[in-house]
Design an enzyme around this catalytic site. Sequence first.
Site, PDB file in Angstrom:
ATOM      1  N   SER A  26       0.660  -1.233  -0.024  1.00 39.55           N
ATOM      2  CA  SER A  26       0.080  -0.013  -0.154  1.00 39.55           C
ATOM      3  C   SER A  26       1.052   1.266  -0.137  1.00 39.55           C
ATOM      4  O   SER A  26       0.465   2.263  -0.718  1.00 39.55           O
ATOM      5  CB  SER A  26      -0.603  -0.071   1.373  1.00 39.55           C
ATOM      6  N   ASP A  52       2.016  -5.436  -8.579  1.00 44.64           N
ATOM      7  CA  ASP A  52       1.376  -4.253  -8.451  1.00 44.64           C
ATOM      8  C   ASP A  52       2.275  -2.875  -8.599  1.00 44.64           C
ATOM      9  O   ASP A  52       1.800  -2.125  -9.272  1.00 44.64           O
ATOM     10  CB  ASP A  52       0.609  -4.324  -7.113  1.00 44.64           C
ATOM     11  N   ASN A  95      -4.245  -6.518 -12.328  1.00 41.83           N
ATOM     12  CA  ASN A  95      -5.192  -6.650 -11.102  1.00 41.83           C
ATOM     13  C   ASN A  95      -4.827  -5.622  -9.989  1.00 41.83           C
ATOM     14  O   ASN A  95      -5.101  -6.008  -8.774  1.00 41.83           O
ATOM     15  CB  ASN A  95      -5.458  -8.019 -10.765  1.00 41.83           C
ATOM     16  N   SER A 172     -14.935   0.455  -0.717  1.00 46.51           N
ATOM     17  CA  SER A 172     -13.515   0.239  -0.779  1.00 46.51           C
ATOM     18  C   SER A 172     -12.810   1.603  -0.396  1.00 46.51           C
ATOM     19  O   SER A 172     -13.314   2.777  -0.813  1.00 46.51           O
ATOM     20  CB  SER A 172     -13.096   0.084  -2.320  1.00 46.51           C
ATOM     21  N   SER A 173     -11.946   1.504   0.618  1.00 42.13           N
ATOM     22  CA  SER A 173     -11.506   2.939   1.164  1.00 42.13           C
ATOM     23  C   SER A 173     -10.531   3.216   0.040  1.00 42.13           C
ATOM     24  O   SER A 173     -10.031   4.645  -0.077  1.00 42.13           O
ATOM     25  CB  SER A 173     -10.707   2.536   2.474  1.00 42.13           C
ATOM     26  N   GLN A 174     -10.125   2.746  -1.046  1.00 41.63           N
ATOM     27  CA  GLN A 174      -9.361   3.005  -2.256  1.00 41.63           C
ATOM     28  C   GLN A 174     -10.023   4.287  -3.008  1.00 41.63           C
ATOM     29  O   GLN A 174      -9.412   4.880  -3.409  1.00 41.63           O
ATOM     30  CB  GLN A 174      -8.963   2.169  -3.070  1.00 41.63           C
ATOM     31  N   SER A 202     -11.826   0.316   6.753  1.00 41.42           N
ATOM     32  CA  SER A 202     -10.308   0.100   6.686  1.00 41.42           C
ATOM     33  C   SER A 202      -9.696   1.609   6.896  1.00 41.42           C
ATOM     34  O   SER A 202      -8.823   2.173   6.358  1.00 41.42           O
ATOM     35  CB  SER A 202      -9.902  -0.227   5.395  1.00 41.42           C
ATOM     36  N   ASP A 321      -4.090  -8.103  13.857  1.00 40.96           N
ATOM     37  CA  ASP A 321      -3.487  -9.106  13.124  1.00 40.96           C
ATOM     38  C   ASP A 321      -2.131  -9.317  13.701  1.00 40.96           C
ATOM     39  O   ASP A 321      -1.819 -10.601  14.286  1.00 40.96           O
ATOM     40  CB  ASP A 321      -2.985  -8.675  11.629  1.00 40.96           C
ATOM     41  N   GLU A 349      -8.852 -15.111   7.753  1.00 46.63           N
ATOM     42  CA  GLU A 349      -8.353 -16.424   6.867  1.00 46.63           C
ATOM     43  C   GLU A 349      -9.039 -17.646   7.421  1.00 46.63           C
ATOM     44  O   GLU A 349      -9.594 -18.588   6.863  1.00 46.63           O
ATOM     45  CB  GLU A 349      -7.094 -16.574   6.950  1.00 46.63           C
ATOM     46  N   HIS A 395      -1.308 -17.544   7.029  1.00 45.72           N
ATOM     47  CA  HIS A 395       0.042 -17.233   6.995  1.00 45.72           C
ATOM     48  C   HIS A 395       0.372 -16.744   8.490  1.00 45.72           C
ATOM     49  O   HIS A 395       1.403 -17.324   8.956  1.00 45.72           O
ATOM     50  CB  HIS A 395       0.304 -16.046   6.190  1.00 45.72           C
ATOM     51  N   ARG A 396      -0.514 -16.193   9.314  1.00 45.12           N
ATOM     52  CA  ARG A 396      -0.283 -15.759  10.641  1.00 45.12           C
ATOM     53  C   ARG A 396       0.184 -16.882  11.496  1.00 45.12           C
ATOM     54  O   ARG A 396       0.830 -16.620  12.423  1.00 45.12           O
ATOM     55  CB  ARG A 396      -0.963 -14.576  10.934  1.00 45.12           C
ATOM     56  N   LYS A 423       1.318 -15.606   1.454  1.00 43.03           N
ATOM     57  CA  LYS A 423       0.462 -14.281   1.255  1.00 43.03           C
ATOM     58  C   LYS A 423       1.068 -12.947   1.570  1.00 43.03           C
ATOM     59  O   LYS A 423       0.673 -11.916   0.612  1.00 43.03           O
ATOM     60  CB  LYS A 423      -0.576 -14.706   2.116  1.00 43.03           C
TER      61      LYS A 423
END
Length: 662
Positions: A26, A52, A95, A172-174, A202, A321, A349, A395-396, A423
Amino acid sequence: MFSTAFLDVPALQGASGTVTLPGSKSISNRVLLLSALCQGTTVVHDLLDSDDTRVMLAALRQLGCGVDVQGTTVTITGLGGQLKHHDAIEFFMGNAGTAMRPLTAALAVLGGDFTLKGVPRMHERPIGDLVDALRLLGCSIDYLGNDGFPPLHIGKPSLKVVAPIQVRGDVSSQFLTALLMALPLAAKTQDIVIEVVGELISKPYIDITLNLLARYGIAVQRDGWQRFTISQGCSYQSPGTIHVEADASSASYFIALGAIAEGDGIRIQGVGADSIQGDIRFMDAAAQMGAKITSGPNWLEIHRGAWPLKGITLDCNHIPDAAMTLAVMALYADSPTTLRNIASWRVKETDRIVAMATECRKLGATVEEGPDWITVHPLQSKQWKAASIHTYDDHRVAMCFSLAAFNADQAPVRIEDPKCVAKTFPDYFEALFSVAHSHTKDIPVICIDGPTASGKGTLASRVAQALGYHYLDSGALYRVTAYAALKAGLSLEANDEARISALARTLPVRFEGDTVWLGQEDVSDAIRTEQAGMSASKVSVLPAVRTSLVALQHSFQRLPGLLADGRDMGTVIFPDAPLKVFLTASAAQRAERRHKQLISKGISTTLDSLRADLEARDARDSSRSVAPLKAAQDAYQLDNSSLSIEASVDQVLTWWQAKQPF
Ligand code: DC
């Protein structure tokens, strides 16, 4: 990356050193766009290299931005709000949402003749709310496919003075991020007010956006999370140099490691206490439990402080997280730890409350749980159990339970499906093993000894692959020694023993996959000939040469474990290895295998001569006075004359498994 079915983490003893964590996606893409909108040059350090960010860099180049990539340092020469190229440009966004949304907004305000498209999935990701907001401002945007979705065409805007621009915050906060980053371009003659419609999701990501805007000279006035004002006349100012922070959630494992492990401390490169990521507040929780943490620009240093750690009760809503890592630290505390306000764990997850409780119990701990809390009781020595940790494709879970390997009872920890860490942190275990250390006796070694052409190399490397262990082909060391000796003009006999052994002691040999390097020379093929095998057999008879190669062979015993193949792995080099296999096959079988191998390489030879060579080599290897070829007393015998490779691999893995506590 470990792509094995499981990874056995041996008992870990301590940790020291530096880890460099991968950058945050990000932050990377925001920084690239902001640097492009500035006047002047920005040097961006530690940029994440991912699909990305590559998409964003390609788009900036198309716009005429200067882009100079040197590893993870990228220098951007900005456009200063003036596009150099603006006619008939088609951008491919893959994407990458973090590229598509902000670029759409910036290009729509700047204006031109642009087409933005992506992969099919990108054309299913909504952008309508952002387009609606930009149209209110006078931007010209058309849908080329379905309304509300990319691909888009962007034309020239006729910007107008407007009432507050409304944008939805619950999809989306985007969208809000995109407007916040682009609208300073439209604030030349007026304040711009953005109003969020609906509950903003978010929020920490909007915080990242606002923080980065501030570093680029744009102050945004925020009223709650509903109203944002960009002041008239503001302009993007390059910070000159900027560091992309490493992922703060990933840092939690190494902060915890520093708090748990004995040693000279852990330095984390890439993220500091002034991080703009919400999860950095994990460091406060870790400090409360006992970690000693210091920080500077872009780094953290952690030492073990209070020991055992101190149990805490904490509202973890702000660090959901990273808080999982606290649950594993709790096992090392002096009293129970309760993590509260973690209802979101249930919908991640996996149901993380169930997962953490179940796996902590496997280690022997008492755990209580409620709808939005968990209490983990510590484990004393003699209470830890070796456990096979199920990771739920999370993953965590995988990363935080690796920290259980520091337990006082030296119990190993098995992590199932270790590749799930990809991930966010594909090389997590490599990073862990680069700083963690074990007692040598705890780093497992599997020895596979046997005569030439018995198939030990193939068997050993396959077993190494299955377990994620390192691989030592000790025969290659004798082959390289003989090669180097001949190259130096030495004879391979006893009269040159001292000189060959001096050579062997400082042999600049390196293994990279299947390639063997001697200094700068790729000797992979040269040392694999029959002739080279014979020469190796000759130098291997010389006791001083064997002694010279001992330290080099021992240096391969590294975390998480080693497969070693040769003649004396089980008898001389690793006599305490927990599994030793003596591999045999009939001389006829071995000659036939070698024959096939050579024919497939286009080397012509006869079966009879090969068999004679093999037998001569066996005789020399078995009859020499030092470390002769023979099975260790405690070795398992495996005659693979009529076994497939898979069957031999399965057999060794079965023997290995039978010795594990899981
Ligand atoms: O495994 P290989 O064929 O690559 O080994 C070449 C020679 O090196 C072999 O004939 C004997 C010697 N060798 C040894 O003496 N001790 C070892 N551990 C490995 C190989």
